[in-house]
Design a protein around this motif. Structure first.
Motif, PDB file in Angstrom:
ATOM      1  N   CYS A  66     -10.586 -19.992   1.373  1.00 44.94           N
ATOM      2  CA  CYS A  66     -10.185 -19.340   2.618  1.00 44.94           C
ATOM      3  C   CYS A  66     -10.617 -20.142   3.840  1.00 44.94           C
ATOM      4  CB  CYS A  66     -10.723 -17.914   2.676  1.00 44.94           C
ATOM      5  SG  CYS A  66     -12.533 -17.786   2.637  1.00 44.94           S
ATOM      6  N   GLY A  67     -11.868 -20.632   3.823  1.00 40.25           N
ATOM      7  CA  GLY A  67     -12.340 -21.406   4.957  1.00 40.25           C
ATOM      8  C   GLY A  67     -11.592 -22.706   5.106  1.00 40.25           C
ATOM      9  N   SER A  68     -11.466 -23.438   4.016  1.00 43.21           N
ATOM     10  CA  SER A  68     -10.787 -24.732   4.055  1.00 43.21           C
ATOM     11  C   SER A  68      -9.330 -24.568   4.455  1.00 43.21           C
ATOM     12  CB  SER A  68     -10.870 -25.405   2.683  1.00 43.21           C
ATOM     13  OG  SER A  68     -12.204 -25.512   2.249  1.00 43.21           O
ATOM     14  N   GLN A  69      -8.650 -23.583   3.888  1.00 35.25           N
ATOM     15  CA  GLN A  69      -7.235 -23.379   4.196  1.00 35.25           C
ATOM     16  C   GLN A  69      -7.031 -22.987   5.659  1.00 35.25           C
ATOM     17  OE1 GLN A  69      -6.198 -20.445   1.189  1.00 35.25           O
ATOM     18  NE2 GLN A  69      -5.159 -21.992  -0.046  1.00 35.25           N
ATOM     19  N   SER A  70      -7.894 -22.121   6.160  1.00 31.30           N
ATOM     20  CA  SER A  70      -7.731 -21.690   7.554  1.00 31.30           C
ATOM     21  C   SER A  70      -8.012 -22.835   8.514  1.00 31.30           C
ATOM     22  CB  SER A  70      -8.647 -20.495   7.852  1.00 31.30           C
ATOM     23  OG  SER A  70     -10.020 -20.850   7.755  1.00 31.30           O
ATOM     24  N   MET A  71      -8.975 -23.686   8.187  1.00 28.37           N
ATOM     25  CA  MET A  71      -9.267 -24.837   9.046  1.00 28.37           C
ATOM     26  C   MET A  71      -8.155 -25.871   8.962  1.00 28.37           C
ATOM     27  SD  MET A  71     -13.363 -25.234   8.488  1.00 28.37           S
ATOM     28  CE  MET A  71     -13.986 -23.856   7.519  1.00 28.37           C
ATOM     29  N   TYR A  72      -7.546 -26.002   7.811  1.00 32.19           N
ATOM     30  CA  TYR A  72      -6.417 -26.917   7.664  1.00 32.19           C
ATOM     31  C   TYR A  72      -5.223 -26.422   8.469  1.00 32.19           C
ATOM     32  CZ  TYR A  72      -3.042 -29.930   5.185  1.00 32.19           C
ATOM     33  OH  TYR A  72      -2.077 -30.854   4.856  1.00 32.19           O
ATOM     34  N   PHE A  73      -4.938 -25.131   8.381  1.00 36.02           N
ATOM     35  CA  PHE A  73      -3.868 -24.551   9.192  1.00 36.02           C
ATOM     36  C   PHE A  73      -4.127 -24.828  10.673  1.00 36.02           C
ATOM     37  CE2 PHE A  73      -2.280 -21.169  11.900  1.00 36.02           C
ATOM     38  CZ  PHE A  73      -0.943 -21.076  11.522  1.00 36.02           C
ATOM     39  N   ALA A  74      -5.358 -24.579  11.116  1.00 35.74           N
ATOM     40  CA  ALA A  74      -5.690 -24.776  12.524  1.00 35.74           C
ATOM     41  C   ALA A  74      -5.569 -26.242  12.919  1.00 35.74           C
ATOM     42  CB  ALA A  74      -7.097 -24.256  12.806  1.00 35.74           C
ATOM     43  N   ALA A  75      -6.000 -27.147  12.028  1.00 34.26           N
ATOM     44  CA  ALA A  75      -5.925 -28.577  12.344  1.00 34.26           C
ATOM     45  C   ALA A  75      -4.480 -29.043  12.477  1.00 34.26           C
ATOM     46  CB  ALA A  75      -6.643 -29.384  11.262  1.00 34.26           C
ATOM     47  N   LEU A  76      -3.610 -28.568  11.601  1.00 34.95           N
ATOM     48  CA  LEU A  76      -2.201 -28.930  11.690  1.00 34.95           C
ATOM     49  C   LEU A  76      -1.580 -28.388  12.971  1.00 34.95           C
ATOM     50  CD1 LEU A  76      -1.228 -28.312   7.962  1.00 34.95           C
ATOM     51  CD2 LEU A  76      -1.325 -30.536   9.103  1.00 34.95           C
ATOM     52  N   CYS A  77      -1.939 -27.148  13.327  1.00 39.56           N
ATOM     53  CA  CYS A  77      -1.427 -26.581  14.574  1.00 39.56           C
ATOM     54  C   CYS A  77      -1.924 -27.381  15.778  1.00 39.56           C
ATOM     55  CB  CYS A  77      -1.855 -25.126  14.705  1.00 39.56           C
ATOM     56  SG  CYS A  77      -0.951 -23.960  13.661  1.00 39.56           S
ATOM     57  N   ALA A 130     -14.904  -6.829  -1.601  1.00 41.59           N
ATOM     58  CA  ALA A 130     -15.500  -7.207  -0.327  1.00 41.59           C
ATOM     59  C   ALA A 130     -16.335  -8.472  -0.473  1.00 41.59           C
ATOM     60  CB  ALA A 130     -16.367  -6.069   0.202  1.00 41.59           C
ATOM     61  N   GLY A 131     -16.368  -9.273   0.601  1.00 42.59           N
ATOM     62  CA  GLY A 131     -17.160 -10.494   0.570  1.00 42.59           C
ATOM     63  C   GLY A 131     -16.909 -11.343   1.794  1.00 42.59           C
ATOM     64  N   THR A 132     -17.578 -12.475   1.850  1.00 46.16           N
ATOM     65  CA  THR A 132     -17.412 -13.389   2.983  1.00 46.16           C
ATOM     66  C   THR A 132     -15.979 -13.892   3.033  1.00 46.16           C
ATOM     67  OG1 THR A 132     -18.161 -15.228   1.595  1.00 46.16           O
ATOM     68  CG2 THR A 132     -19.818 -14.110   2.932  1.00 46.16           C
ATOM     69  N   HIS A 133     -15.509 -14.147   4.255  1.00 42.76           N
ATOM     70  CA  HIS A 133     -14.103 -14.536   4.389  1.00 42.76           C
ATOM     71  C   HIS A 133     -13.854 -15.240   5.713  1.00 42.76           C
ATOM     72  CE1 HIS A 133      -9.945 -14.581   3.319  1.00 42.76           C
ATOM     73  NE2 HIS A 133      -9.556 -13.736   4.257  1.00 42.76           N
ATOM     74  N   PHE A 134     -12.855 -16.121   5.700  1.00 38.65           N
ATOM     75  CA  PHE A 134     -12.343 -16.782   6.901  1.00 38.65           C
ATOM     76  C   PHE A 134     -10.825 -16.688   6.895  1.00 38.65           C
ATOM     77  CE2 PHE A 134     -16.331 -18.405   8.145  1.00 38.65           C
ATOM     78  CZ  PHE A 134     -16.190 -19.012   9.389  1.00 38.65           C
ATOM     79  N   TRP A 135     -10.253 -16.633   8.077  1.00 42.30           N
ATOM     80  CA  TRP A 135      -8.803 -16.677   8.232  1.00 42.30           C
ATOM     81  C   TRP A 135      -8.516 -17.394   9.552  1.00 42.30           C
ATOM     82  CZ3 TRP A 135     -11.973 -12.538   8.455  1.00 42.30           C
ATOM     83  CH2 TRP A 135     -12.036 -11.796   9.639  1.00 42.30           C
ATOM     84  N   ALA A 136      -7.261 -17.556   9.903  1.00 41.72           N
ATOM     85  CA  ALA A 136      -6.907 -18.347  11.080  1.00 41.72           C
ATOM     86  C   ALA A 136      -6.242 -17.481  12.145  1.00 41.72           C
ATOM     87  CB  ALA A 136      -5.976 -19.497  10.692  1.00 41.72           C
TER      88      ALA A 136
END
Length: 505
Positions: free
Chosen positions: A368-379, A399-405
């Motif tokens: 989740c973290g890597s994918q969201s940062m990749y999305f943000a970097a491409l944008c 439930a658990g730790t999570h990142f999104w964009a």
């Protein structure tokens, strides 16, 4: 819902800590402890630079011991911290190739051997080099299920449910009301976080410095109230709920800790809203490219990087499209369709200085973290402001730790994107193709209210600045810890004593 670090993570950390402090004390015959320490430190630096991290770990420990014997506390601390970094380079990679093959065979005995061999030698298995050997990431075993949907769907069929996907269809399949605005019905949450460390795990003296995470105000997260932080007498500062990163900072004199445990607690409440942005591409306004926020969220950062390679990939994905909404949409579906979810070695990435977005660009996998940062970097590479939002997802049973964009559109605001949540549709054993697509489409501009937000973006500096302390600073989903008198890497080790509980109010 209570969250703790997975047991496997804790065991790896404890093993690494044992290795760090188990080095033998040596001194060259006829030399002073200071001379022996300087020699060991030079050898350790050489070993680290050469990629011999296991050897460097032992040599830094030796240097630390001899500097301590010489009464040189400054160099002893420096050697200790370099040893911590050496351990972090290898901590997530415990297997050689034969051990990795055996672990995969043990986990998937029904999978034919030739198919397992293909996994082991494929491009989506995480490895690193140290001391002339190839070492394999511990979570490669679990990642095989994410990379092979037949295995994942067999598992969810055996469970007769698909975690995350099943409870979230309530929001994904709900009718769209284009006139109601992007923020839906409120859900009230109450939380408690506890760090409870056995006293015998800490030295008698020194100061424990803690950065404790707290919720912040965002477009969807409102009515945030910090109810308490204890022991209150050790709280030196709080960022407040209007900050980009929510923190309470404490300094605890260890000589004051007289009980069987050191206990630090915080309680809070907030309201979270589900989100549903209905966007007309023709109504997207031009960016104010001189505004501070635009410049901030289109710049290259530590983990969301803008490089020629990232720009080339972004341009390849969007082609001739120039509308930022449609560009972001193409990026979303590209990641969705081509990059399988996969746990990533975040500690190694941080210690080695490898940006998370570059890791995904180079390997084609990420969580989740890597994918969201990749999305943000491409944008960002296309001039679209974007960021990676962090905290927890609160879905019952998962439930658990999570990142999104999030990406920004003039006239609409910060629009949520959760590639990882969307990918759970592919894990379902009984979803139809149309249901999978509808579920995925929802998470481009929609978001469920099972969220607890701590930081608006990755790599936001800690307040106050911890200086050169060895910390996993990128995300603050658990306390950051510094202790100059502690012999072990407490920033990692103390995570096993931390829990977060967030329930509906």
């Amino acid at each position: 819902m209570t969250f703790q670090r997975p047991l496997a993570y804790i065991l790896i950390v404890l093993i690494a800590a044992t290795l760090l402090v188990a080095g033998c004390t040596m001194q060259a015959t006829g030399s002073s402890p200071k001379a022996a320490a300087d020699a060991a430190r030079a050898q350790a630096d050489t070993a680290f630079t050469a990629g011999n991290y296991h050897a460097a770990e032992t040599l830094y420990a030796l240097a630390q011991e001899n500097y301590t014997a010489a009464g040189d506390t400054t160099d002893a601390l420096s050697a200790r911290d370099r040893g911590f970094v050496s351990v972090r380079m290898t901590i997530e990679f415990p297997y050689n190739k034969s051990a990795m093959a055996q672990a995969i065979a043990d986990a998937y005995p029904a999978v034919p051997a030739d198919r397992r061999a293909g996994w082991l030698n494929g491009s989506m298995i995480a490895t690193m080099q140290s001391d002339g050997e190839t070492w394999y990431y511990a979570d490669n075993v679990g990642n095989m299920r994410y990379h092979n949907l037949d295995l994942m769907q067999n598992m969810t069929a055996a469970m007769n449910q698909t975690p995350l996907y099943d409870p979230l269809t309530h929001y994904a399949f709900a009718a769209v009301n284009a006139t109601s605005g992007p923020y839906g019905g409120p859900v009230a949450w109450e939380g408690t976080e506890v760090l409870s460390v056995p006293r015998d795990q800490l030295p008698a003296n020194g100061t424990l410095r803690l950065w404790f995470p707290q919720p912040i105000e965002t477009g969807s997260q409102t009515n945030v109230t910090i109810l308490s932080v204890e022991p209150a007498q050790y709280v030196k500062s709080e960022t407040g709920t209007g900050a980009d990163l929510g923190l309470a900072y404490l300094e605890i004199p260890l000589a004051d800790v007289n009980g069987s445990f050191l206990n630090v607690t915080a309680t809070f409440r907030f309201v979270q809203h589900d989100q549903r942005f209905v966007i007309d591409p023709a109504k997207v306004q031009p960016y104010n490219t001189t505004s501070p926020e635009y410049l901030k969220y289109t710049a290259s950062g530590k983990n969301i990087v803008v490089t020629p390679a990232m720009k080339a990939k972004a341009q390849e994905i969007v082609g001739n499209e120039t509308n930022p909404y449609l560009e972001a949409q193409k990026i979303y579906w590209y990641i969705m369709d081509t990059l399988p979810y996969s746990h990533a070695p975040h500690i190694w990435l941080d210690a080695s200085g490898t940006p998370e977005s570059v890791y995904v660009l180079d390997t084609g996998i990420g969580d989740c973290g890597s994918q969201s940062m990749y999305f943000a970097a491409l944008c960002r590479s296309l001039g679209i402001p974007a960021r990676s939002v962090g905290g927890y997802q609160l879905v019952p049973g998962s439930a658990g730790t999570h990142f999104w964009a999030e990406y920004y559109l003039e006239g609409y605001g910060w629009v949520p994107v959760d590639v990882t949540a969307a990918e759970t549709a592919d894990w379902s054993y009984n979803a139809t193709a149309d249901q999978r697509h509808q579920f995925k489409a929802y998470y481009f501009g929609g978001l469920d209210p099972y969220r607890y937000i701590i930081q608006k973006d990755v790599d936001i500096p800690l307040t106050p600045d911890p200086g050169n302390a060895v910390l996993f600073k990128m995300v603050v989903q658990s306390p950051k810890v510094v202790c100059d008198t502690c012999p072990d890497d407490v920033d990692l080790i103390l995570q096993q004593y931390y829990t977060t509980t967030v329930n509906r109010a």
